[in-house]
Design an enzyme around this catalytic site. Sequence first.
Site, mmCIF file in Angstrom:
data_model
loop_
_atom_site.group_PDB
_atom_site.id
_atom_site.type_symbol
_atom_site.label_atom_id
_atom_site.label_comp_id
_atom_site.label_asym_id
_atom_site.label_seq_id
_atom_site.Cartn_x
_atom_site.Cartn_y
_atom_site.Cartn_z
ATOM 1 N N LYS A 49 0.828 -1.215 0.000
ATOM 2 C CA LYS A 49 0.000 0.000 0.000
ATOM 3 C C LYS A 49 0.863 1.265 0.000
ATOM 4 C CE LYS A 49 -3.030 -2.718 2.975
ATOM 5 N NZ LYS A 49 -2.177 -3.510 3.865
ATOM 6 N N HIS B 275 -3.565 3.477 0.812
ATOM 7 C CA HIS B 275 -3.793 2.983 2.171
ATOM 8 C C HIS B 275 -4.949 3.702 2.883
ATOM 9 C CE1 HIS B 275 -1.431 0.902 5.647
ATOM 10 N NE2 HIS B 275 -2.729 0.794 5.815
#
Length: 308
Positions: free
Chosen positions: A80, A111
Amino acid sequence: MSAPKPSTSVGKLNTGASIPLVGLGTYLSEDETGYKAVLHAIKVGYRHIDCAALYKNEDFVGRAIRDSGVPREELFVTTKVWNTQHREPAKALEESLSRLGLDYVDLFLMHWPQALRTERIIDGNMITVPKREDGKPDVDTEWNYIKTWHLMQDLPASGKTKAVGVSNFSVKQLEKLLADPGSKVVPACNQVEVHPLLPQIPLYDFCKKKNIMLAAYSPLGSQKAPLLDDPVILEITAKHKADPAQIIIGWDVKRGYVALPKSVTPSRIESNLQIVNLTDSELEKINEIHKKGEKRVVDPEWFDFEED
Ligand code: A2P
């Protein structure tokens, strides 16, 4: 009653790629313990590992993947982009791949739907939450997650990630992202907190409708939700002669999305993959648990889940 067996259940992303429905979560898995956990997981049959730049574990996750002896193409790896790199996700992806020691990931997620400014970072370490003088997170108000998405949607063309998606997005945020004329790609996945005390029903329905794979982090409610002692879970656990975690992960798989239980304990890593096939009435009973009060366990002080 059916005996637990290693889950080989797979789902399909909107790219056409397969994704194993049980993956290993690695948040707070550190160094040698974390390395051994990933190695053990792959040895006992996991083919899906989830990590993130923020977790500062890509180096040992990648090392375990390389040391496992399992061909790269048989594994599904997610990482992420952190909030301070929303303006440069291509660079963030390169940096993640370099830490992982891999040529590509299978899924690269935004994220959080929150971009942070970098001006207050003094040591050059981007993986942090820069704060303003008043102690609040240094949110980048001249940027937004839709702009980030427009940069991210081009990344699969580079071959460095097979798919792109988001994490911690609400229905409202997904609606805004999808409605923007510059958005050409539908996120392949939305990874959020999901467990029986936070079943995310509207988000679950929305993602299903839009062909966005939901992925559950903290599927066991982490250490902070009393889920593993819940009477309904325990009753179903006893019936199946199983472990409470196997029932909860079985609930996710029966609902048709990814569960990412985190563990560094070899016996739990193993049993968390041996999920139970629940009946429809057991599924319904677990669906009722949240009615006694929803509980979110991941609620960082620098993020507001109400914001859109
Ligand atoms: P550990 O890593 O020490 O094994 P979640 O994925 O919901 O965030 O939950 C992770 C937490 O739950 C970790 O503290 C992990 O501990 C613990 N855990 C993982 N699997 C099990 C299990 N099968 N039974 C009990 N606790 C578990």
